[in-house]
Design a protein around this motif. Structure first.
Motif, PDB file in Angstrom:
ATOM      1  N   ARG A 248       0.848  -1.201   0.000  1.00  0.00           N
ATOM      2  CA  ARG A 248       0.000   0.000   0.000  1.00  0.00           C
ATOM      3  C   ARG A 248       0.876   1.240   0.000  1.00  0.00           C
ATOM      4  O   ARG A 248       1.838   1.318   0.766  1.00  0.00           O
ATOM      5  N   ALA A 249       0.594   2.183  -0.895  1.00  0.00           N
ATOM      6  CA  ALA A 249       1.352   3.435  -0.955  1.00  0.00           C
ATOM      7  C   ALA A 249       0.368   4.584  -1.104  1.00  0.00           C
ATOM      8  O   ALA A 249      -0.530   4.543  -1.936  1.00  0.00           O
ATOM      9  N   PHE A 250       0.530   5.605  -0.255  1.00  0.00           N
ATOM     10  CA  PHE A 250      -0.390   6.744  -0.307  1.00  0.00           C
ATOM     11  C   PHE A 250       0.339   8.014   0.095  1.00  0.00           C
ATOM     12  O   PHE A 250       1.354   7.961   0.795  1.00  0.00           O
ATOM     13  N   TYR A 251      -0.175   9.131  -0.368  1.00  0.00           N
ATOM     14  CA  TYR A 251       0.428  10.431  -0.060  1.00  0.00           C
ATOM     15  C   TYR A 251      -0.150  10.972   1.237  1.00  0.00           C
ATOM     16  O   TYR A 251      -1.359  10.938   1.459  1.00  0.00           O
ATOM     17  N   GLU A 252       0.736  11.450   2.079  1.00  0.00           N
ATOM     18  CA  GLU A 252       0.352  12.034   3.365  1.00  0.00           C
ATOM     19  C   GLU A 252       0.568  13.548   3.245  1.00  0.00           C
ATOM     20  O   GLU A 252       1.712  14.003   3.141  1.00  0.00           O
ATOM     21  N   ASN A 253      -0.551  14.301   3.223  1.00  0.00           N
ATOM     22  CA  ASN A 253      -0.437  15.749   3.019  1.00  0.00           C
ATOM     23  C   ASN A 253       0.372  16.448   4.095  1.00  0.00           C
ATOM     24  O   ASN A 253       1.125  17.374   3.816  1.00  0.00           O
ATOM     25  N   ALA A 254       0.206  15.988   5.332  1.00  0.00           N
ATOM     26  CA  ALA A 254       0.852  16.675   6.458  1.00  0.00           C
ATOM     27  C   ALA A 254       2.376  16.665   6.342  1.00  0.00           C
ATOM     28  O   ALA A 254       3.039  17.617   6.735  1.00  0.00           O
TER      29      ALA A 254
END
Ligand code: AVJ
Length: 329
Positions: A248-254
């Motif tokens: 699983r790969a996702f962008y973390e805005n913080a």
């Protein structure tokens, strides 16, 4: 302790059974797997298979960073290198040195290709690379250094001036700002006189574009991610079943970064000799990598905190990636 001396095919068949696990690796894995959010250091991706898979990633249509950086280097180095008069290239995290060739060729064209010091955690990969470069550039002295740049970095002794310290491929993204600043500060400490620092950074952009680069349609990144479990099995004698973990790969805005995880698809216990049984709830994950993205402002901040200043900045027309030249502030 002396190891039993055996040779031939038995040595190969039994080598991993006799080899002592690296105590540093065992300690890092133990700390990482006992944290509330389990994590493992991304350097453990890069066994020979992992390095191969990463090279495959760099050729994927979705993975824009490598080809964009290569084009920037090809366009800029033939002008920059003669301006700087670079006699030595010190490359942090050299990998297969494919991009280094562009810099070394520019040094050769300028008549200043004196020395190349690739630094990497993977000794076997490094030695292959060094041997190849010595053949390709007969006048160049190649001095590979096996080191974990996250832990230590010193000015190599006898380095000619001016030296260029290069940290390419956006590997800086593997570090959150405090650790990135520590790393850059050590580079800054190693710099003297008219030395320069060259950084490759992946830029902040449309999130879907970034997420696609880490969720390729061919599943190469997923295989690369799961390969870390095979590295743990091989190096530590663990019994991870890679099929029981999902990529699983996702962008973390913080944090302006991609996070890569391996998610346990079932409730399970994994045995790691020297650590014990590691429990996983269904859906529980191990974070295997962060890949922070930057912009001009965030690079300025990192540099400032490390005692560096941005001397020049070049991005591609689509602002996907940037090369930054840093100088002692
Ligand atoms: C080698 C750390 C720059 O973060 O993009 C590629 C590694 N991981 N796909 C990156 C990676 C998944 C890469 N770096």
């Amino acid at each position: 302790m002396t190891e039993p001396r055996i040779s031939g095919k038995w040595a190969r068949l039994t080598a991993s059974a006799y080899r002592q696990p690296d105590p540093r690796m065992l300690a890092e894995v133990e700390a990482g797997l006992s944290a509330p959010q389990k994590e493992l250091p991304p350097k453990y991706f890069y066994d020979p298979r992992g390095s191969e898979l990463f090279e495959e990633i760099t050729r994927l249509p979705e993975y824009y960073p490598t080809r964009t950086e290569r084009a920037l280097l090809a366009a800029w180095m033939p002008r920059l290198i003669p301006q700087l008069g670079t006699r030595a290239l010190v490359e942090l995290g050299a990998g297969n040195a494919e991009k280094s060739r562009i810099i070394i060729s520019a040094m050769q064209a300028a008549g200043t290709a004196d020395r190349y010091l690739p630094i990497d955690v993977s000794a076997s990969f490094l030695n292959q690379t060094a041997a190849r470069l010595r053949r390709e550039y007969p006048g160049l002295t190649v001095e590979p250094v096996v080191a974990d740049i996250a832990e230590e970095f010193e000015r190599p002794r006898g380095l000619p001036h001016p030296a260029l310290f290069a940290f390419l491929g956006s590997t800086i993204g593997n570090f959150y700002p405090p650790a990135a600043i520590r790393l850059l500060s050590r580079v800054r400490q190693a710099m003297e006189g008219d030395d320069r620092f060259l950084l490759g950074v992946d830029l902040r952009k449309d999130v879907s574009r970034i997420e696609a680069a880490y969720n390729d349609s061919q599943g190469v990144t997923a295989e690369f991610n799961r390969n870390m479990l095979l590295v743990l099995n091989h190096e530590l004698g663990a019994n991870f079943d890679p099929a029981a973990f999902e990529h699983r790969a996702f962008y973390e805005n913080a944090t302006h970064g991609i996070e890569m995880h391996l998610v346990s698809t079932v409730e399970q216990e994994v045995r790691v000799p020297g650590i014990g049984l590691v429990p996983f709830a269904q859906g529980e994950s191990i974070r295997t990598e962060i890949s922070c993205k930057h912009d001009r402002g965030s690079v300025d901040e990192l540099f400032l905190a490390a005692g560096l200043g941005v001397e020049s900045w070049r991005a591609d027309p689509d602002a996907l990636f940037a090369l930054v030249v840093g100088v002692a502030a």
